[in-house]
Design a protein around this motif. Structure first.
Motif, PDB file in Angstrom:
ATOM      1  N   LEU A   8      61.494  60.999  36.476  1.00  0.00           N
ATOM      2  CA  LEU A   8      60.440  61.500  36.186  1.00  0.00           C
ATOM      3  C   LEU A   8      58.571  61.718  37.023  1.00  0.00           C
ATOM      4  N   LYS A   9      58.892  62.277  38.175  1.00  0.00           N
ATOM      5  CA  LYS A   9      58.244  62.465  39.086  1.00  0.00           C
ATOM      6  C   LYS A   9      57.126  63.748  38.147  1.00  0.00           C
ATOM      7  N   LYS A  10      56.143  62.875  38.664  1.00  0.00           N
ATOM      8  CA  LYS A  10      54.594  64.349  38.396  1.00  0.00           C
ATOM      9  C   LYS A  10      54.748  65.212  38.369  1.00  0.00           C
ATOM     10  N   ALA A  11      54.592  66.488  38.255  1.00  0.00           N
ATOM     11  CA  ALA A  11      54.058  68.272  38.735  1.00  0.00           C
ATOM     12  C   ALA A  11      53.022  67.728  39.012  1.00  0.00           C
ATOM     13  N   LYS A  12      52.620  68.745  40.268  1.00  0.00           N
ATOM     14  CA  LYS A  12      51.642  68.948  40.729  1.00  0.00           C
ATOM     15  C   LYS A  12      51.291  69.858  40.217  1.00  0.00           C
ATOM     16  N   SER A  13      49.291  70.122  39.746  1.00  0.00           N
ATOM     17  CA  SER A  13      49.124  70.722  39.244  1.00  0.00           C
ATOM     18  C   SER A  13      48.702  72.379  39.812  1.00  0.00           C
ATOM     19  N   LYS A  14      48.929  73.506  39.528  1.00  0.00           N
ATOM     20  CA  LYS A  14      47.671  74.732  40.520  1.00  0.00           C
ATOM     21  C   LYS A  14      46.190  75.036  40.384  1.00  0.00           C
ATOM     22  N   MET A  15      45.574  74.498  39.373  1.00  0.00           N
ATOM     23  CA  MET A  15      44.241  73.766  39.429  1.00  0.00           C
ATOM     24  C   MET A  15      43.540  73.103  40.105  1.00  0.00           C
ATOM     25  N   VAL A  16      42.680  73.383  39.887  1.00  0.00           N
ATOM     26  CA  VAL A  16      41.419  71.974  41.405  1.00  0.00           C
ATOM     27  C   VAL A  16      39.669  72.427  41.223  1.00  0.00           C
ATOM     28  N   MET A  17      39.116  71.328  40.282  1.00  0.00           N
ATOM     29  CA  MET A  17      38.044  71.760  40.044  1.00  0.00           C
ATOM     30  C   MET A  17      37.290  71.000  41.702  1.00  0.00           C
ATOM     31  N   VAL A  18      36.222  71.788  42.305  1.00  0.00           N
ATOM     32  CA  VAL A  18      35.571  71.582  43.385  1.00  0.00           C
ATOM     33  C   VAL A  18      34.163  71.820  43.123  1.00  0.00           C
ATOM     34  N   LEU A  19      33.619  70.676  44.029  1.00  0.00           N
ATOM     35  CA  LEU A  19      32.395  71.078  44.087  1.00  0.00           C
ATOM     36  C   LEU A  19      31.760  71.794  45.147  1.00  0.00           C
ATOM     37  N   MET A  20      31.237  73.151  44.943  1.00  0.00           N
ATOM     38  CA  MET A  20      30.492  73.690  45.485  1.00  0.00           C
ATOM     39  C   MET A  20      28.884  73.545  46.041  1.00  0.00           C
ATOM     40  N   GLU A  21      27.866  73.085  46.973  1.00  0.00           N
ATOM     41  CA  GLU A  21      27.286  73.633  47.588  1.00  0.00           C
ATOM     42  C   GLU A  21      26.299  74.217  47.996  1.00  0.00           C
ATOM     43  N   SER A  22      25.137  74.749  48.224  1.00  0.00           N
ATOM     44  CA  SER A  22      24.552  75.547  48.468  1.00  0.00           C
ATOM     45  C   SER A  22      23.896  75.550  50.120  1.00  0.00           C
ATOM     46  N   ALA A  23      24.255  76.332  50.497  1.00  0.00           N
ATOM     47  CA  ALA A  23      23.947  76.006  52.330  1.00  0.00           C
ATOM     48  C   ALA A  23      22.755  76.258  52.666  1.00  0.00           C
ATOM     49  N   TYR A  55      27.544  79.912  48.795  1.00  0.00           N
ATOM     50  CA  TYR A  55      27.710  78.680  48.907  1.00  0.00           C
ATOM     51  C   TYR A  55      29.275  78.299  48.849  1.00  0.00           C
ATOM     52  N   ARG A  56      29.134  76.547  49.787  1.00  0.00           N
ATOM     53  CA  ARG A  56      30.779  76.291  50.653  1.00  0.00           C
ATOM     54  C   ARG A  56      31.410  75.184  49.415  1.00  0.00           C
ATOM     55  N   GLU A  57      32.170  75.140  49.922  1.00  0.00           N
ATOM     56  CA  GLU A  57      32.985  74.339  48.614  1.00  0.00           C
ATOM     57  C   GLU A  57      32.351  72.890  49.596  1.00  0.00           C
ATOM     58  N   ARG A  58      32.499  71.906  48.914  1.00  0.00           N
ATOM     59  CA  ARG A  58      32.151  70.064  49.662  1.00  0.00           C
ATOM     60  C   ARG A  58      33.079  69.550  49.448  1.00  0.00           C
ATOM     61  N   LYS A  59      33.645  69.331  48.417  1.00  0.00           N
ATOM     62  CA  LYS A  59      35.152  68.040  48.182  1.00  0.00           C
ATOM     63  C   LYS A  59      35.716  69.092  47.070  1.00  0.00           C
ATOM     64  N   LYS A  60      36.930  68.156  46.934  1.00  0.00           N
ATOM     65  CA  LYS A  60      38.213  68.465  45.537  1.00  0.00           C
ATOM     66  C   LYS A  60      37.289  67.038  44.417  1.00  0.00           C
ATOM     67  N   ILE A  61      37.574  67.046  43.152  1.00  0.00           N
ATOM     68  CA  ILE A  61      36.741  66.748  41.980  1.00  0.00           C
ATOM     69  C   ILE A  61      37.847  66.161  41.606  1.00  0.00           C
ATOM     70  N   ARG A  62      38.287  67.077  41.246  1.00  0.00           N
ATOM     71  CA  ARG A  62      40.142  66.341  40.318  1.00  0.00           C
ATOM     72  C   ARG A  62      40.723  67.921  40.236  1.00  0.00           C
ATOM     73  N   SER A  63      42.651  67.207  39.930  1.00  0.00           N
ATOM     74  CA  SER A  63      43.583  68.253  39.175  1.00  0.00           C
ATOM     75  C   SER A  63      42.926  68.839  37.924  1.00  0.00           C
ATOM     76  N   ILE A  64      43.266  70.178  37.563  1.00  0.00           N
ATOM     77  CA  ILE A  64      43.243  70.520  36.353  1.00  0.00           C
ATOM     78  C   ILE A  64      44.362  71.082  35.955  1.00  0.00           C
TER      79      ILE A  64
END
Length: 67
Positions: A8-23, A55-64
């Motif tokens: 019953l283990k959950k499968a990892k998602s293939k996509m990730v939502m990330v926060l992009m921030e202007s340099a 724009y650079r990726e700052r952090k992962k927000i959630r899995s999709i």
């Protein structure tokens, strides 16, 4: 460990939502990328300075969940 935990283990998602921030100005937006790809870095229009900016990726927000 019980067999049901393995089955019953959950499968990892293939996509990730990330926060992009202007340099330059700190303007932020969200983007979607694949989990196994390196961190994103894109050139996009920045509305605060009204010019193109990096724009650079700052952090992962959630899995999709992929469809």
């Amino acid at each position: 460990m019980f067999l049901t935990n393995i089955l019953l283990k959950k499968a990892k998602s293939k996509m990730v939502m990330v926060l992009m921030e202007s340099a330059v100005s700190g303007h932020k937006f969200t983007a979607i990328r694949e989990r196994l790809v390196d961190k994103l870095e894109v050139i996009r229009f920045d509305p605060y300075i009204r010019a193109q900016s990096v724009y650079r990726e700052r952090k992962k927000i959630r899995s999709i969940k992929s469809t």
